[in-house]
Design a protein around this motif. Sequence first.
Motif, PDB file in Angstrom:
ATOM      1  N   ASP A 135       0.811  -1.215   0.026  1.00  0.00           N
ATOM      2  CA  ASP A 135       0.064   0.131   0.104  1.00  0.00           C
ATOM      3  C   ASP A 135       1.003   1.314   0.124  1.00  0.00           C
ATOM      4  O   ASP A 135       0.533   2.281  -1.072  1.00  0.00           O
ATOM      5  CB  ASP A 135      -1.169  -0.049   1.182  1.00  0.00           C
ATOM      6  CG  ASP A 135      -0.380  -0.368   2.485  1.00  0.00           C
ATOM      7  OD1 ASP A 135       0.739  -0.687   2.717  1.00  0.00           O
ATOM      8  OD2 ASP A 135      -1.245  -0.305   3.417  1.00  0.00           O
ATOM      9  N   CYS A 139       0.513   3.292  -3.377  1.00  0.00           N
ATOM     10  CA  CYS A 139      -0.541   4.457  -2.873  1.00  0.00           C
ATOM     11  C   CYS A 139      -0.080   5.579  -2.108  1.00  0.00           C
ATOM     12  O   CYS A 139      -0.619   6.618  -1.984  1.00  0.00           O
ATOM     13  CB  CYS A 139      -1.642   3.773  -2.310  1.00  0.00           C
ATOM     14  SG  CYS A 139      -2.304   2.430  -2.971  1.00  0.00           S
ATOM     15  N   ARG A 141       0.030   5.717   1.050  1.00  0.00           N
ATOM     16  CA  ARG A 141      -0.645   5.601   2.360  1.00  0.00           C
ATOM     17  C   ARG A 141      -0.820   4.242   2.732  1.00  0.00           C
ATOM     18  O   ARG A 141      -0.997   3.301   1.615  1.00  0.00           O
ATOM     19  CB  ARG A 141      -1.948   6.595   2.299  1.00  0.00           C
ATOM     20  CG  ARG A 141      -3.022   5.806   1.608  1.00  0.00           C
ATOM     21  CD  ARG A 141      -4.269   6.811   1.884  1.00  0.00           C
ATOM     22  NE  ARG A 141      -5.220   6.313   1.095  1.00  0.00           N
ATOM     23  CZ  ARG A 141      -6.444   5.848   1.620  1.00  0.00           C
ATOM     24  NH1 ARG A 141      -6.248   5.582   3.163  1.00  0.00           N
ATOM     25  NH2 ARG A 141      -7.418   5.353   1.055  1.00  0.00           N
ATOM     26  N   LEU A 143      -3.428   1.438   3.515  1.00  0.00           N
ATOM     27  CA  LEU A 143      -4.744   1.129   3.202  1.00  0.00           C
ATOM     28  C   LEU A 143      -5.266   0.351   4.340  1.00  0.00           C
ATOM     29  O   LEU A 143      -6.443   0.330   4.759  1.00  0.00           O
ATOM     30  CB  LEU A 143      -4.883   0.220   2.166  1.00  0.00           C
ATOM     31  CG  LEU A 143      -4.315   1.098   0.855  1.00  0.00           C
ATOM     32  CD1 LEU A 143      -4.710   0.132  -0.305  1.00  0.00           C
ATOM     33  CD2 LEU A 143      -5.069   2.514   0.644  1.00  0.00           C
ATOM     34  N   HIS A 233       2.771  11.849   1.374  1.00  0.00           N
ATOM     35  CA  HIS A 233       1.095  11.608   1.414  1.00  0.00           C
ATOM     36  C   HIS A 233       0.730  12.620   2.614  1.00  0.00           C
ATOM     37  O   HIS A 233       1.172  12.648   3.623  1.00  0.00           O
ATOM     38  CB  HIS A 233       0.692  10.290   1.638  1.00  0.00           C
ATOM     39  CG  HIS A 233      -0.414   9.907   0.850  1.00  0.00           C
ATOM     40  ND1 HIS A 233      -1.696  10.210   1.816  1.00  0.00           N
ATOM     41  CD2 HIS A 233      -0.944   9.397  -0.428  1.00  0.00           C
ATOM     42  CE1 HIS A 233      -2.809   9.990   1.176  1.00  0.00           C
ATOM     43  NE2 HIS A 233      -2.548   9.393  -0.009  1.00  0.00           N
ATOM     44  N   THR A 494      -6.220   7.386  -9.028  1.00  0.00           N
ATOM     45  CA  THR A 494      -5.714   7.278  -7.454  1.00  0.00           C
ATOM     46  C   THR A 494      -6.815   6.331  -6.851  1.00  0.00           C
ATOM     47  O   THR A 494      -6.101   5.145  -6.148  1.00  0.00           O
ATOM     48  CB  THR A 494      -5.712   8.640  -6.782  1.00  0.00           C
ATOM     49  OG1 THR A 494      -4.926   9.570  -7.328  1.00  0.00           O
ATOM     50  CG2 THR A 494      -5.341   8.285  -5.177  1.00  0.00           C
ATOM     51  N   GLU A 498      -5.846   2.333  -5.325  1.00  0.00           N
ATOM     52  CA  GLU A 498      -6.079   1.900  -3.911  1.00  0.00           C
ATOM     53  C   GLU A 498      -6.760   0.717  -3.962  1.00  0.00           C
ATOM     54  O   GLU A 498      -6.571  -0.068  -2.929  1.00  0.00           O
ATOM     55  CB  GLU A 498      -6.533   3.297  -3.027  1.00  0.00           C
ATOM     56  CG  GLU A 498      -5.565   4.314  -3.077  1.00  0.00           C
ATOM     57  CD  GLU A 498      -5.980   5.443  -2.114  1.00  0.00           C
ATOM     58  OE1 GLU A 498      -5.204   6.262  -1.763  1.00  0.00           O
ATOM     59  OE2 GLU A 498      -7.121   5.445  -1.728  1.00  0.00           O
ATOM     60  N   THR A 501      -5.154  -2.208  -5.017  1.00  0.00           N
ATOM     61  CA  THR A 501      -4.113  -2.786  -4.178  1.00  0.00           C
ATOM     62  C   THR A 501      -4.604  -3.328  -2.791  1.00  0.00           C
ATOM     63  O   THR A 501      -4.118  -4.301  -2.165  1.00  0.00           O
ATOM     64  CB  THR A 501      -3.102  -1.487  -3.762  1.00  0.00           C
ATOM     65  OG1 THR A 501      -2.702  -0.947  -4.822  1.00  0.00           O
ATOM     66  CG2 THR A 501      -2.109  -2.024  -2.773  1.00  0.00           C
ATOM     67  N   LEU A 502      -5.701  -2.788  -2.207  1.00  0.00           N
ATOM     68  CA  LEU A 502      -6.420  -3.346  -0.914  1.00  0.00           C
ATOM     69  C   LEU A 502      -6.769  -4.821  -1.242  1.00  0.00           C
ATOM     70  O   LEU A 502      -6.648  -5.413  -0.533  1.00  0.00           O
ATOM     71  CB  LEU A 502      -7.635  -2.537  -0.767  1.00  0.00           C
ATOM     72  CG  LEU A 502      -8.407  -2.868   0.720  1.00  0.00           C
ATOM     73  CD1 LEU A 502      -7.361  -3.139   1.929  1.00  0.00           C
ATOM     74  CD2 LEU A 502      -9.289  -1.955   0.983  1.00  0.00           C
ATOM     75  N   LYS A 569     -15.179   3.780  -1.961  1.00  0.00           N
ATOM     76  CA  LYS A 569     -14.331   4.539  -0.965  1.00  0.00           C
ATOM     77  C   LYS A 569     -15.063   4.006   0.522  1.00  0.00           C
ATOM     78  O   LYS A 569     -14.177   3.619   1.392  1.00  0.00           O
ATOM     79  CB  LYS A 569     -14.079   5.848  -0.842  1.00  0.00           C
ATOM     80  CG  LYS A 569     -13.132   6.388   0.044  1.00  0.00           C
ATOM     81  CD  LYS A 569     -13.091   8.016  -0.037  1.00  0.00           C
ATOM     82  CE  LYS A 569     -12.341   8.874   0.831  1.00  0.00           C
ATOM     83  NZ  LYS A 569     -12.166  10.130   0.652  1.00  0.00           N
TER      84      LYS A 569
END
Length: 605
Positions: A135, A139, A141, A143, A233, A494, A498, A501-502, A569
Amino acid sequence: TMIDLDWSSSEGTKPFMEALPYERLFQGETDGSSFPNGGLRATHTAAAFTTWDRSSPVFVLDRVLRVPCAFVTHLGAAIDDKVPLLRSNDAIRREGLRFLQNIGRGGGVKTVHSYLGWEQEFFIIKADLYKQRPDLVHCGRTLIGKLPSRNQQGELNYFAPPPAQVETLMFNVKEVMLKLGVPMAVLHNEVACGQHEMSPIYCHSTFSCDNNVLFMEVLEKEAEKMGLHALMHEKPFAGINGSGKHNNWSIGTDTGINWFYPGKTDEARKLFVTAIACLAYGLKQHNEVVRCCVAHAGNDHRLGAQEAPPAIISLYPGTGFEKHIDSIIKGGDLLGYSAEKSTANPKASSAMPAICGVEDRNRTAPFPFCGNRFEFRAVGSSQNCSFPIAMCNTIMASGMSALSSMIEKGKSHRDAVAALFKENRQVVFTGNGYSKEWPAQAYKRGLPNLNTTPLAVAQFNSTKAKGLFKEMGIFSDQECDARAEVMWENYVTTLSIEASTLISMVDTDIWPACLKDLQTYKTMPKLAGDRQKVYTAIQTEVAKLRDVFNKRPVKDVKANAKYLCEKVKPQMSAVRTVVDKAEGLLDKDVYPYPTYEDLIYSHHS
């Protein structure tokens, strides 16, 4: 390179020689279609050019001559952040000189500048741990990840001695930056564990914006040399302070007149009051534009808490000055404001009274007064300062233009200022921006609460915004639409990265770790507690995420952005909740990633 062919040679294959053709300093050509451009370039219309920005000095870094530049298409359209800044400085110069002439302060002034002093916040972690977190790598950040028992509750980290490694890093960065002509004035711990800040001495805005981009590059390089990694970030870790890049912005002349310094003479005080009236006009009439310039996916996680201002853009000139505004509106004189500094007396014989600012500090305000400048606190730590400062310049130039127009049509200086304050009084707010009452109050004042990037970006290329940009010479309609398109695309990209990736982290690492952990309790199931329930919930929630993510409307960038914000989100947050709960149950040797405790504390030894 400083090599060219010897064109005077009669040889078919020309010999090369040491040379630096001057044309290389002034411009370059590249493929504009390979950069985010909002449709201004395509593969069959790809030409774009760099041209030297002579307001920012050249420098040498790592044996390479760096030439600060502007970036435009073959047709002269802006596809970078520097061109809008340069155009906005032209607007500040044009409208500033007109403004000074109209209030009787134009004598001897040849030009007007905008100035910037930035405060760069960042986190430092160990590089090897960074590489173990997909993450962070993809990203910027985390996650997933739960806070350690001790994080920033004690409020003891701010201004505490930096960890030895970080102190060495910051001094190394300071030394490199000084050699490049950028004196760093401040370095210290920030509020969150593992969070720090460095700031330079302020200077001309274009030079300062370039210096910040350079600083971020130098910080990352120097950190890498020490086995560390810098996180820029806005919210790399959930639950603790995020990182901003406060932009301390001011306007001034070549003769040393500062718009935002109250001064010690009647002339200086009148200028100060008048300048704030113009700023109030810009912030009220073009509120959405200011919000848009700090709208992006990372900043959405930061705004509204833990020292970051809310998404509602308001002006904080101080409680004393707010009373003066009301006095002017009622017919009072421009000179009624007493900008006298007070002292804070410790009432101890060994400590002298401290000199206070003219007004108190409001850290919930997006645009607070800071003695001789305004601090735009909403800017995110990963941003290039150029775009936010370009928008500050633009709305200020608009305010000065509005005041000049009234005076040119016959209004007195005092009455013009009073009219601006009366029309835009609702943007002035000196209360608590974190209070529950403020959003409702802001709504009644006519101040928009664009608390997500999609809500904000939808306003950037409105008819009103385009009118502002055209009048001030910042963007054509086509450039404005392209800029909005880039914002939409950036947000979609973005959030899509994310979410992907999660899902991957849960599928490939978290879920197998949960199964392995359950095996430990195979013979003693009563000791497993809620593990099976929690681990099964992970499978359920990530399946929901996968399903909702696959249904996104990919062919419509605006609809996709809104869908990602409103549907994907929240489901990512649901996944995170159960994964973080599982982290508290998993054997530490089974959990597949460095924990928050590892990340924010491991380099403190």
